[in-house]
Design a protein around this motif. Structure first.
Motif, mmCIF file in Angstrom:
data_model
loop_
_atom_site.group_PDB
_atom_site.id
_atom_site.type_symbol
_atom_site.label_atom_id
_atom_site.label_comp_id
_atom_site.label_asym_id
_atom_site.label_seq_id
_atom_site.Cartn_x
_atom_site.Cartn_y
_atom_site.Cartn_z
ATOM 1 N N UNK A 80 -15.716 -5.150 -11.694
ATOM 2 C CA UNK A 80 -15.118 -4.078 -10.887
ATOM 3 C C UNK A 80 -14.006 -3.394 -11.675
ATOM 4 N N UNK A 84 -14.022 0.414 -13.268
ATOM 5 C CA UNK A 84 -12.963 1.359 -12.896
ATOM 6 C C UNK A 84 -12.315 1.950 -14.151
ATOM 7 N N UNK A 88 -12.949 5.956 -15.488
ATOM 8 C CA UNK A 88 -11.755 6.804 -15.531
ATOM 9 C C UNK A 88 -11.802 7.727 -16.742
ATOM 10 N N UNK A 97 -20.257 11.995 -7.173
ATOM 11 C CA UNK A 97 -19.462 11.119 -6.302
ATOM 12 C C UNK A 97 -20.299 9.994 -5.662
ATOM 13 N N UNK A 104 -20.221 1.188 -7.657
ATOM 14 C CA UNK A 104 -19.212 0.190 -7.291
ATOM 15 C C UNK A 104 -19.630 -0.661 -6.100
ATOM 16 N N UNK A 284 -3.904 -0.670 -18.251
ATOM 17 C CA UNK A 284 -2.539 -1.175 -18.366
ATOM 18 C C UNK A 284 -2.382 -2.440 -17.565
ATOM 19 N N UNK A 285 -3.516 -3.009 -17.086
ATOM 20 C CA UNK A 285 -3.411 -4.006 -16.016
ATOM 21 C C UNK A 285 -2.882 -5.351 -16.481
ATOM 22 N N UNK B 20 -3.941 0.077 -4.193
ATOM 23 C CA UNK B 20 -3.873 -0.524 -5.538
ATOM 24 C C UNK B 20 -5.238 -1.022 -5.981
ATOM 25 N N UNK B 21 -6.020 -1.573 -5.049
ATOM 26 C CA UNK B 21 -7.354 -2.073 -5.360
ATOM 27 C C UNK B 21 -8.236 -0.926 -5.865
ATOM 28 N N UNK B 22 -8.165 0.220 -5.215
ATOM 29 C CA UNK B 22 -9.011 1.349 -5.573
ATOM 30 C C UNK B 22 -8.498 2.066 -6.820
ATOM 31 N N UNK B 24 -5.573 1.144 -8.925
ATOM 32 C CA UNK B 24 -4.751 0.432 -9.920
ATOM 33 C C UNK B 24 -3.575 1.307 -10.352
ATOM 34 N N UNK B 25 -2.970 2.001 -9.408
ATOM 35 C CA UNK B 25 -1.982 3.040 -9.734
ATOM 36 C C UNK B 25 -0.805 2.465 -10.516
ATOM 37 N N UNK B 26 -0.364 3.227 -11.509
ATOM 38 C CA UNK B 26 0.821 2.796 -12.249
ATOM 39 C C UNK B 26 1.728 3.978 -12.557
ATOM 40 N N UNK B 160 -5.522 12.176 -11.004
ATOM 41 C CA UNK B 160 -6.852 11.577 -10.780
ATOM 42 C C UNK B 160 -7.202 11.297 -9.325
ATOM 43 N N UNK B 163 -10.195 12.955 -7.852
ATOM 44 C CA UNK B 163 -11.539 12.472 -8.205
ATOM 45 C C UNK B 163 -11.902 11.223 -7.411
ATOM 46 N N UNK B 164 -10.883 10.444 -7.044
ATOM 47 C CA UNK B 164 -11.138 9.232 -6.269
ATOM 48 C C UNK B 164 -11.696 9.601 -4.900
ATOM 49 N N UNK B 174 -13.484 4.121 -7.036
ATOM 50 C CA UNK B 174 -12.336 3.515 -7.708
ATOM 51 C C UNK B 174 -12.148 4.070 -9.123
ATOM 52 N N UNK B 175 -11.002 4.675 -9.374
ATOM 53 C CA UNK B 175 -10.642 5.179 -10.702
ATOM 54 C C UNK B 175 -9.145 4.956 -10.871
ATOM 55 N N UNK B 176 -8.712 4.805 -12.122
ATOM 56 C CA UNK B 176 -7.295 4.522 -12.353
ATOM 57 C C UNK B 176 -6.460 5.791 -12.190
#
Lengths: 317, 213
Positions: A80, A84, A88, A97, A104, A284-285, B20-22, B24-26, B160, B163-164, B174-176
């Motif tokens: 997953x 992701x 990206x 979409x 996913x 960056x995780x 955050x799950x979808x 992974x925002x930072x 982004x 786009x999510x 899910x995209x970062x």
């Protein structure tokens, strides 16, 4: 996990634990001697990596203890996160979409369910055949032709790398090897340990003796000295780990050579993709490690090949 | 803590976990550090999840006193939206339609600032569904800057999220996502409305990395 896997797994985990303790002590000593205020970025990065390694080993250890279900769930989450990260960086359109959401929330869970139910005939072709044909149809139904082939190819690549390849790690749990019942988790430990060790050793050999660059444009840090030294030493370590596998020492060494070579190749391929997209890391995780794909790339490439070799030559299923 | 407040807090945690799950925002703190001072964060607006992402990257202590400014005509139209708007995000709900107004929106925002809150504001006024990087800014940001010139105005670019979850889609992909914080702005002495709004908009456009077409 059954009791027959416990002593070997415990030995390997203790060895990994000892290496990490040593690394932690060295990292902290370097910090104390050179830059106690945390001003040296190389040392800070090293310590962040070591801390992240502790986290990854702990997660893998917990998953191993939880057995088949734990391993499958852990790698489903890795898929997953990797998907992701990969998507990206791809060229997407509004028309994609549904296809991406299906990737996913339908394809990924189905692939892992197929692994869980040990349906080899379907999980080994589900993404290469069915997803490959159906997702472009979905995209065509919804939208225009701009960059269609690029979009379809990138989505397929993302699913192959992040879902198909990664799912072959937990698939090792399902092989039936005579005289090895209940110990399959050690195959995963062997695969992950050898390819990751090879990455670290290539880095170390390269830092110590690296002179001649292999691919200056793609990956300036990769040198012939690092490559040969790292692959050779990791292969020797892999051969020395034969006692936890169904292989003879020679076979364990041969398989180690194949998976470390693939691991090296994956680094080049992933660098090429990242350079093209103008990023340094996939994400960056994991502190100090970039993203999940940065950490998993060598496992990603070696897992399906390792799986099929072991299945063909050792498994009865 | 009342049951309603506890439910609101819990719902907030669930929404943050899901976001955050979808995504992974930072955060990228490019122009300012996360600070204790009072701020108005002004951001691009493409999705209803925008302020959730800003909320998610703020440190806990700051998050609890940062309130989004949102449209009453959207957030008061159903019990669920009312609960999320008022009890979870403690939004400053303003009326966008002038003929329906009983309170002055700028007055409401100033009152929230005077109450110690920081604000999240979307100066485009509505979700941007066009291909343009930013819509023209409404004047609220200028009036707020005139009323409380000492408050830091921080441009924030959310990357982004469109786009999510493009407008009209139900299932998120899910995209970062990243949230980039730029350098703080203030109203300059004697600066007129349009000059100020252009400057603020240029600062946000600059963070997006895109050019006006």
């Amino acid at each position: 996990m059954t009791s027959s896997a416990s002593p070997h797994l415990l030995t390997l985990l203790s060895a990994v634990g000892a290496i990490l303790i040593l690394a932690t002590v060295i990292g902290q000593a370097l910090k104390r001697r050179i830059a106690p205020d945390g001003s040296n970025p190389v040392i800070e990065n090293l310590n962040a990596r070591i801390l992240a390694w502790w986290g990854m080993v702990a997660l893998l250890g917990i998953a191993f203890l939880a057995g088949r279900a734990g391993v499958i769930i852990l790698f489903a989450f890795c898929s997953f996160a990797a998907l992701r990260e990969f998507l990206t960086l791809t060229a997407r359109r509004r028309a994609d979409h549904w296809g991406l959401a299906a990737g996913f929330f339908v394809i990924l869970p189905l692939q892992y369910w197929l692994i869980w139910s040990n349906w080899y005939g379907l999980y080994s072709i589900f993404i290469p055949v069915y997803a490959f044909l159906l997702l472009p149809i979905l995209a065509a139904l919804r939208g225009g032709p701009e960059n269609f082939l690029v979009r379809a190819a990138e989505t397929q690549w993302a699913l192959m790398i992040a879902v198909f390849c990664i799912s072959h790690v937990p698939a090792l749990m399902m092989l039936e090897i005579p005289g090895y019942a209940g110990r399959n988790v050690l195959l995963i430990a062997f695969l992950v340990f050898v390819v990751q060790l090879s990455d670290v050793l290539q880095y170390v050999w390269g830092k110590l003796f690296g002179r001649h660059r292999i691919a200056p444009v793609l990956s300036p840090s990769k040198t012939w000295e690092g490559f040969v030294g790292g692959v050779a030493s990791a292969t020797l370590v892999g051969a020395a780990l034969w006692w936890m596998t169904p292989f003879t020492p020679l076979q364990a060494g041969g398989l180690s050579l194949i998976i470390t070579l693939l691991g090296f190749g994956s680094g080049l391929v992933m660098s090429a993709i990242k350079r093209d997209r103008g990023v340094k890391d996939w994400g960056h995780l994991i502190a100090g490690h970039g993203g999940y794909i940065d950490r998993l790339d060598s496992v990603i490439f070696s897992a399906p090949v390792f799986f099929h070799l072991v299945r063909f030559f050792w498994s009865t299923t | 803590m009342t049951v309603r407040a506890a439910t609101g807090w819990l719902a907030g945690r669930v929404i943050l976990l899901f976001a955050r799950f979808i995504t992974a925002v930072h955060p990228v703190w490019a122009g300012v550090a996360p600070g204790q001072g009072q701020r108005v964060y002004f951001a691009n607006h493409t999705s209803n999840g925008d302020f959730v992402l800003i909320w998610a990257v703020l440190p806990e202590g700051l998050r609890l006193r940062t309130r989004p400014v949102a449209a009453a005509d959207y957030w008061l139209t159903s019990p669920l939206r009312r609960f999320i708007g008022q009890d979870v995000f403690k939004a400053v709900l303003i009326e966008r339609r002038p003929e329906m107004r009983v309170e002055d929106p700028v007055g409401q925002m100033v009152a929230a600032l005077d109450g110690g809150a920081s604000l999240i504001l979307f100066p485009e006024g509505t979700r941007n569904t066009t291909d343009a990087p930013l819509l023209p800014f409404r004047s609220g940001l200028f009036h707020l800057a005139s009323a409380r010139p000492e408050v830091d105005l921080v441009p924030v670019h959310i990357h982004n999220l469109n786009s999510v979850m493009p407008k009209g889609e139900v299932i998120p992909v899910p995209l970062i996502c990243t949230v980039t914080f730029g350098a703080a702005l203030h109203l300059r002495p004697g600066e007129d409305k349009q000059t100020f709004l252009d400057r603020a908009r240029a600062a946000l456009l600059d963070l997006s990395g895109r050019k006006e077409t």
